[in-house]
Design a protein around this motif. Structure first.
Motif, PDB file in Angstrom:
ATOM      1  N   VAL A 605      63.840  31.761  63.940  1.00  0.00           N
ATOM      2  CA  VAL A 605      62.466  31.960  64.451  1.00  0.00           C
ATOM      3  C   VAL A 605      62.501  31.724  65.960  1.00  0.00           C
ATOM      4  O   VAL A 605      62.274  30.608  66.429  1.00  0.00           O
ATOM      5  N   PRO A 606      62.806  32.754  66.752  1.00  0.00           N
ATOM      6  CA  PRO A 606      62.993  32.570  68.206  1.00  0.00           C
ATOM      7  C   PRO A 606      61.805  31.920  68.914  1.00  0.00           C
ATOM      8  O   PRO A 606      61.982  31.191  69.890  1.00  0.00           O
ATOM      9  N   ALA A 607      60.592  32.140  68.410  1.00  0.00           N
ATOM     10  CA  ALA A 607      59.395  31.587  69.068  1.00  0.00           C
ATOM     11  C   ALA A 607      59.423  30.060  69.104  1.00  0.00           C
ATOM     12  O   ALA A 607      58.827  29.442  69.988  1.00  0.00           O
ATOM     13  N   LEU A 608      60.140  29.434  68.153  1.00  0.00           N
ATOM     14  CA  LEU A 608      60.193  27.968  68.113  1.00  0.00           C
ATOM     15  C   LEU A 608      61.098  27.393  69.202  1.00  0.00           C
ATOM     16  O   LEU A 608      61.153  26.179  69.377  1.00  0.00           O
ATOM     17  N   GLY A 609      61.762  28.242  69.928  1.00  0.00           N
ATOM     18  CA  GLY A 609      62.621  27.760  71.008  1.00  0.00           C
ATOM     19  C   GLY A 609      61.974  27.849  72.372  1.00  0.00           C
ATOM     20  O   GLY A 609      62.556  27.435  73.371  1.00  0.00           O
ATOM     21  N   GLU A 610      60.769  28.399  72.435  1.00  0.00           N
ATOM     22  CA  GLU A 610      60.096  28.564  73.727  1.00  0.00           C
ATOM     23  C   GLU A 610      58.808  27.762  73.740  1.00  0.00           C
ATOM     24  O   GLU A 610      57.872  28.071  72.999  1.00  0.00           O
ATOM     25  N   GLY A 612      55.258  26.655  74.649  1.00  0.00           N
ATOM     26  CA  GLY A 612      54.117  27.466  75.072  1.00  0.00           C
ATOM     27  C   GLY A 612      53.556  28.234  73.891  1.00  0.00           C
ATOM     28  O   GLY A 612      53.965  28.041  72.736  1.00  0.00           O
ATOM     29  N   LEU A 613      52.589  29.099  74.152  1.00  0.00           N
ATOM     30  CA  LEU A 613      51.913  29.829  73.085  1.00  0.00           C
ATOM     31  C   LEU A 613      52.826  30.878  72.458  1.00  0.00           C
ATOM     32  O   LEU A 613      53.423  31.691  73.169  1.00  0.00           O
ATOM     33  N   ALA A 614      52.932  30.853  71.133  1.00  0.00           N
ATOM     34  CA  ALA A 614      53.708  31.871  70.414  1.00  0.00           C
ATOM     35  C   ALA A 614      52.868  33.139  70.292  1.00  0.00           C
ATOM     36  O   ALA A 614      51.640  33.077  70.199  1.00  0.00           O
ATOM     37  N   ASP A 615      53.520  34.289  70.307  1.00  0.00           N
ATOM     38  CA  ASP A 615      52.824  35.571  70.178  1.00  0.00           C
ATOM     39  C   ASP A 615      52.872  36.014  68.720  1.00  0.00           C
ATOM     40  O   ASP A 615      53.937  36.309  68.190  1.00  0.00           O
ATOM     41  N   TYR A 616      51.692  36.055  68.076  1.00  0.00           N
ATOM     42  CA  TYR A 616      51.639  36.431  66.663  1.00  0.00           C
ATOM     43  C   TYR A 616      51.205  37.879  66.459  1.00  0.00           C
ATOM     44  O   TYR A 616      50.979  38.306  65.334  1.00  0.00           O
TER      45      TYR A 616
END
Length: 671
Positions: A605-610, A612-616
């Motif tokens: 889940v690449p979003a968990l590495g950044e 800030g706000l995740a893009d859904y």
């Protein structure tokens, strides 16, 4: 933009800025006690005096003076120096010399500024003024003789919290700050006045005489008491967390913190699970790790896939990913994080996210709240809604009545009224430029999500640069669990129907264990709460303060918390327990260290590495046939102070619940 000159340096300042703000833009530090960026201007401490030309030949209060074109401001002239020394002398006339026994010592604005601006001698030989102590509840300790009447606490209570409980009585030398009727300050944000107080008049009652600030190790962390994800700093001494203080993050919590997030930390040392327990002959008895792992492996012998995992509300993303990896490696897909039994569709995460963002909801001009007591479910979001109302927003609420601290219209508790929108609500929402809907946990529990999505088109919630469809979760682990795919279509019902031989409960203290009479219940958690009482095997885990971890708040903001202290006794970080259990079961999970686990999770889940706000992505199309059904009777949170195992173990939270919610007259031991 007006141009002003500060100590010979010409700068441009924004229109409407004050002289104090202009000086700060020029890099000059202006002393102040009453001025605060997030509160209205009072102009009553007079410490921020500067010399301004053109203007009267006397020092002026920079916090209350607008910056104007052509002003020449001096912050270092002999007149300013003498004026500030005079103000400091006046402030210290009646201030007691309590510094050696004052809890504000070491982080006191008055101490710091007395060093910088004090005269170094006293000319006052009259009797000093003394003020009787006030009782402000179980959280705030008052020594009002120290008060310098900056009125920050008064302005915070009225403007930010929206509870007019603190004010000033009498005049001149007799003036006192007090709670009206001298009762406890009973709201969810009351302890923020301790941070605001520039002297030692309001200090923390539970923290009194515990430690000095220079003794403490400070660790950046995230508050897990709700889904707001407030940024906090944990202050620890040795192996104990002494206190939690808010960190400034304008996008999330500004610089405030709920009383639960601040004071539940004393529960981290109470009722802890610090060794392995196994139930023998109906009683839990001490055991070793190898015995516990052997019993779990024995229960799964011949049918390794008959294992399920349920995640609690306080879990970090890494623990849930490790549990999912273990369960999947065994050949099972049974994982669920909505422990109370909710079953809403999670195929599109934008549909279950707080899309307006917490900062963005302040700009909404019409807000419909469906099935949420925002004050108890997300106290810091309620502060944002107050700002929206101050800016002219109209608020409508469907659900049982509660006190929102701002004008709001309650439309009733029957969800069916949204099938045919009341005219007043429809007119306001359709004419709004930035309309917003907030679906709470009570609405989700009634299955209102599919019908709620129809409101997007009905009210025009999505426009250029604006998304007004919001779901407000009450669990700190919820969004991370949804991003990890830790859920089943039928929720807890699917797991109960599968009747797994082994049920891994990862700190799931709110779930119904009666649905699993034939399962071996393995509790991996940190407190002896409901989950531990139902468990057949207890494996002691680590709390949020005792491990590194990633958390995702209700608006999809990914944040990282650091480890502050070590877990007590034989307790281990949760991922290490799951990794050792994988060896005992003879399966491979693909990580041997926290770094490897985190890398594997981010790869999945690449979003968990950044951060800030995740893009859904975009919101889904609504089901045209969906209808609102049911009556919203009450809300999931019955007691604001006792919502999780850490809070329930906290003596301070128990006291708050008894005294502030249930009216118990809790006496001191000496009484």
């Amino acid at each position: 933009m007006p141009k002003v000159t500060v100590d010979g340096q010409e700068i441009e300042v924004p229109a409407g800025a004050t002289v104090l703000q202009a000086c700060e833009l020029a890099g000059k530090e202006i002393p102040r006690f009453c001025y605060h960026e997030r509160l209205s201007i009072a102009g009553n401490c007079r410490m921020c005096l500067v010399e301004v030309k053109p203007g009267p030949p006397k020092p002026q209060a920079s916090c209350a003076l607008p910056a104007a074109e052509g002003q020449e401001i001096r912050t270092d002239s002999p007149m300013v120096k003498k004026a500030r020394e005079g103000v400091m002398e006046f402030l210290l006339i009646n201030h007691p010399l309590d510094c050696p026994i004052c809890d504000q010592g070491g982080e006191c604005d008055l101490q710091d500024q007395a060093v910088a601006y004090g005269r170094g001698g006293s000319r006052y030989h009259e009797n000093k003024r003394a003020v009787t102590e006030k009782y402000m509840g179980p959280l705030i300790k008052t020594i009002m003789t120290r008060c310098i009447h900056c009125t920050r606490c008064v302005r915070f209570s009225e403007e930010i919290a929206g509870v007019d409980e603190i004010g000033a009585l009498y005049r001149g030398e007799d003036m006192q700050i007090t709670t009206y009727l001298e009762q406890a300050a009973a709201h969810e944000l009351s302890a923020n006045v301790i941070d605001l107080c520039p002297v030692g008049a309001l200090t923390s009652r539970p923290y009194a005489f515990e430690a000095r600030p220079w003794e403490l190790k400070k660790t950046l962390s995230i508050d897990v008491s709700d889904a707001v994800g407030a940024n906090i700093t944990l202050h620890s001494k040795g192996r104990e967390v002494m206190r939690a203080l808010p960190r400034v993050n304008d996008d999330v919590n500004e610089e405030w913190l709920s009383d639960k997030g601040r004071y539940q930390v004393d529960g981290l040392t109470k009722r802890r699970l610090d060794r392995v327990w196994v139930r023998r002959d109906g009683k839990l008895q001490p055991a070793e790790w190898t015995e516990a792992f052997g019993l779990i492996a024995g229960a799964l012998e011949g049918d390794k896939a008959s294992i399920a995992a349920v995640a609690g509300d306080l879990l970090d993303a890494e623990t849930m990913f490790a549990a999912k990896a273990l369960v999947n490696a065994c050949g099972s897909q049974l994982t669920e994080a909505r422990q109370t039994g909710m079953t809403y569709d999670v195929s599109n995460l934008a549909a279950v996210n707080f899309n307006s963002t917490f900062a963005g909801i302040e700009t909404a001009d019409a807000i419909l709240i469906v099935g949420s007591n925002v004050r108890w479910e997300a106290a810091l979001l309620n502060v944002r809604l107050r700002k929206a109302v101050k800016a002219g927003a109209k608020v409508y609420i469907i659900g049982s009545e509660w006190n929102p601290t701002y004008p709001a219209t309650f439309l009733g508790s029957d969800l069916k009224l949204l099938n045919r929108i009341p005219k007043e609500l429809g007119d306001v929402m359709k004419s709004a430029k930035r309309p917003a809907v907030i679906l709470g946990a009570a609405a989700l529990a009634k299955g209102a999500l599919p019908a709620g999505l129809k409101l997007i088109d009905k009210f025009g919630l999505v426009k250029d640069g604006w998304n007004g469809f919001n779901v407000l979760h009450i669990s700190a682990a919820r969004m991370a669990s949804l991003m990890l795919g830790f859920t089943l279509p039928g929720g807890m019902g699917d797991i109960a129907a599968a009747s797994p031989k082994v049920l891994l409960s990862l700190g799931a203290d709110e779930m119904d264990y009666a649905a699993f009479p034939n399962s071996l219940k393995v509790f991996i958690g940190h407190h002896g709460d409901k989950g531990a009482h139902h468990a057949d095997i207890i494996l002691p885990g680590a709390s949020y303060a005792e491990k590194d971890g990633t958390y995702v708040n209700a608006e999809g903001r990914v944040q990282f918390a650091e480890k502050a202290v070590f877990a007590p006794g034989d307790a281990r970080e949760d991922w290490t327990i799951l990794r050792a259990l994988a060896d005992a079961l003879g399966v491979t999970v693909g990580f041997d260290s926290f770094a490897a686990l985190q890398a594997k999770m981010i790869a999945a889940v690449p979003a968990l590495g950044e951060e800030g706000l995740a893009d859904y992505g975009a919101l889904p199309k609504a089901d045209a046939g969906a209808k609102f059904e049911g009556e919203l009777v009450g809300y999931p949170i019955k007691d604001f102070y006792l919502t999780n195992p850490i809070a329930r173990a906290s003596e301070v939270m128990q006291r708050c619940s008894d005294e502030l919610l249930h009216g118990a007259d809790v006496k001191e031991a000496a009484e």
